[in-house]
Design a protein around this motif. Sequence first.
Motif, PDB file in Angstrom:
ATOM      1  N   ASN A   1      42.196  34.942  33.443  1.00 27.14           N
ATOM      2  CA  ASN A   1      42.414  34.559  34.843  1.00 27.14           C
ATOM      3  C   ASN A   1      41.196  34.801  35.727  1.00 27.14           C
ATOM      4  O   ASN A   1      41.321  35.243  36.871  1.00 27.14           O
ATOM      5  CB  ASN A   1      43.633  35.281  35.436  1.00 27.14           C
ATOM      6  CG  ASN A   1      44.911  34.922  34.720  1.00 27.14           C
ATOM      7  OD1 ASN A   1      44.881  34.179  33.740  1.00 27.14           O
ATOM      8  ND2 ASN A   1      46.026  35.419  35.181  1.00 27.14           N
ATOM      9  N   LEU A   2      40.026  34.498  35.211  1.00 29.22           N
ATOM     10  CA  LEU A   2      38.846  34.525  36.074  1.00 29.22           C
ATOM     11  C   LEU A   2      38.958  33.369  37.052  1.00 29.22           C
ATOM     12  O   LEU A   2      39.646  32.385  36.784  1.00 29.22           O
ATOM     13  CB  LEU A   2      37.580  34.381  35.231  1.00 29.22           C
ATOM     14  CG  LEU A   2      37.232  35.578  34.340  1.00 29.22           C
ATOM     15  CD1 LEU A   2      35.957  35.288  33.561  1.00 29.22           C
ATOM     16  CD2 LEU A   2      37.067  36.845  35.155  1.00 29.22           C
ATOM     17  N   PHE A   3      38.269  33.482  38.188  1.00 25.71           N
ATOM     18  CA  PHE A   3      38.277  32.380  39.147  1.00 25.71           C
ATOM     19  C   PHE A   3      37.245  31.359  38.689  1.00 25.71           C
ATOM     20  O   PHE A   3      36.036  31.635  38.730  1.00 25.71           O
ATOM     21  CB  PHE A   3      37.955  32.910  40.548  1.00 25.71           C
ATOM     22  CG  PHE A   3      38.859  34.030  40.983  1.00 25.71           C
ATOM     23  CD1 PHE A   3      40.239  33.917  40.849  1.00 25.71           C
ATOM     24  CD2 PHE A   3      38.345  35.201  41.512  1.00 25.71           C
ATOM     25  CE1 PHE A   3      41.086  34.957  41.234  1.00 25.71           C
ATOM     26  CE2 PHE A   3      39.181  36.245  41.903  1.00 25.71           C
ATOM     27  CZ  PHE A   3      40.557  36.116  41.762  1.00 25.71           C
ATOM     28  N   PRO A   4      37.678  30.177  38.253  1.00 22.07           N
ATOM     29  CA  PRO A   4      36.757  29.239  37.605  1.00 22.07           C
ATOM     30  C   PRO A   4      35.706  28.662  38.547  1.00 22.07           C
ATOM     31  O   PRO A   4      34.673  28.180  38.106  1.00 22.07           O
ATOM     32  CB  PRO A   4      37.681  28.129  37.081  1.00 22.07           C
ATOM     33  CG  PRO A   4      38.912  28.230  37.901  1.00 22.07           C
ATOM     34  CD  PRO A   4      39.064  29.667  38.289  1.00 22.07           C
ATOM     35  N   HIS A   5      35.976  28.722  39.858  1.00 20.22           N
ATOM     36  CA  HIS A   5      35.039  28.132  40.819  1.00 20.22           C
ATOM     37  C   HIS A   5      34.008  29.144  41.293  1.00 20.22           C
ATOM     38  O   HIS A   5      33.193  28.828  42.167  1.00 20.22           O
ATOM     39  CB  HIS A   5      35.819  27.548  42.001  1.00 20.22           C
ATOM     40  CG  HIS A   5      36.653  28.569  42.733  1.00 20.22           C
ATOM     41  ND1 HIS A   5      37.672  29.271  42.136  1.00 20.22           N
ATOM     42  CD2 HIS A   5      36.608  29.008  44.001  1.00 20.22           C
ATOM     43  CE1 HIS A   5      38.213  30.090  43.020  1.00 20.22           C
ATOM     44  NE2 HIS A   5      37.590  29.949  44.163  1.00 20.22           N
TER      45      HIS A   5
END
Lengths: 220, 244
Positions: free
Chosen positions: B91-95
């Motif tokens: 659940n890393l922030f992809p942006h």
Amino acid sequence: MGFTMKFEWIYTWNVIPELLKGMKMTMFIAVLGILLGFMIGLITGLIRSGKHRILQPVTGIYVTVIRGTPLMVQALYLYFAIPMMLQFNLSALTAGILAIGLNSGAYISEIVRGAIQSVDPGQREAGECLGLNPFQITTAVILPQAFKIMLPGLCNQFIISVKDTSLLTVIGVAEMTHQASRAVSSTFRTVEVYTALAILYFLLNTLLSFLLAKWERRMK
Amino acid sequence: MSEAILKIENLSKSYGELEVLKDMNLEVKEGQVISVIGPSGSGKSTFLRCMNLLERPNSGTILYNGKNVMEKHYEKRELHKEVGMVFQRFNLFPHKSVMDNIILAPKKLKLGSKETLKEQALFLLEKVGLESKAEEMPKNLSGGQQQRVAIARALAMNPKVLLFDEPTSALDPELVGEVLKVMQDLAKEGMTMIVVTHEMGFAREVSDHVIFMEGGYIVEEGKPEEVFSNPQNERTKKFLSSVL
């Protein structure tokens, strides 16, 4: 009675400067309208993807009413009925922008809601577990990702709104269709003028589609 | 013995008719590493997610530092600032870049100046062996690297307790080791950890306490050597014989 006229391109050609003036107005209304629509759509879309007890159903009613009535009726209502009921004046231009804004806002609301719901729920959880508040999660985590998902829908809605402005001719806004009708009544060159009108809309929207697609690619 | 940092009493959770957790009790002391093992669907992850209120238990109490976090007016964000979580799917922030993933929350919560936070982030990245990846986007990293970034991101909040929800289950087998290594280092440093895992080696070698769950119950618990070498319950025996 046979009343036919030979199609003459010169009339099509000659009416173009006048139509281009209308096109400016068309674009002016479409851009302001869609900006307004985007703000309305963003706010109502966020509300609709939440669980607020009062605001959620209210925005639901807004979307249902707008989607259930034609834009032309909405424009007539905004321009004639509401000012009459509330005793105030509204210019046709303002009413037109409001109509496009309120109308596209309802559709954008659904685009926004769909995009927010398609962001992985794990993203919200990750934000929550880092101690962020709901506003921070929405603005820093969810919306930037949802925006990418919204883009194609937003671009599509913009093209639709550009074409929808032609319906505002019923309230007398001097957009492109209105200018064409006026040209027809002064020249009686119905076929030539409306041909010019159709070509200009087609060129305008094709160009816009191209530009929006390019922009969309860059944003991704 | 020190006081329990986290104490769970008679916790139950159901989804409609389905009872997934029944009368759970657990005491976590500072610096303890607890592994939760058991077959799929036994309620391990739900149990972990109840601990930081990602799932709301139906009944029971959860005491964090003596304070009941299940009370109506308890602000669960306060808990989240101290109890971190590492997810199975990272659940890393992809942006956001690796660096921005790590400093996003501390920056929003004004835990320090941007420079201090960046410095701290670099220190954490070094700790998980990824100092050279600060400016990468998550999608350019392997699963193991992403999970290590996720651990660094959780550490950036200076948590008192870290929860791990099957942190290696989504990884290719050859990447599991690098993540376990980081977790092992954390355990050595005295981080309080609760780890839901299928890695029996980790549970056995690194943890102080092992919980075996099945069907929403804690079936057996104890020191790893007891549970692994001399399980008392038939179901524990059966499970261990199938995975070891």
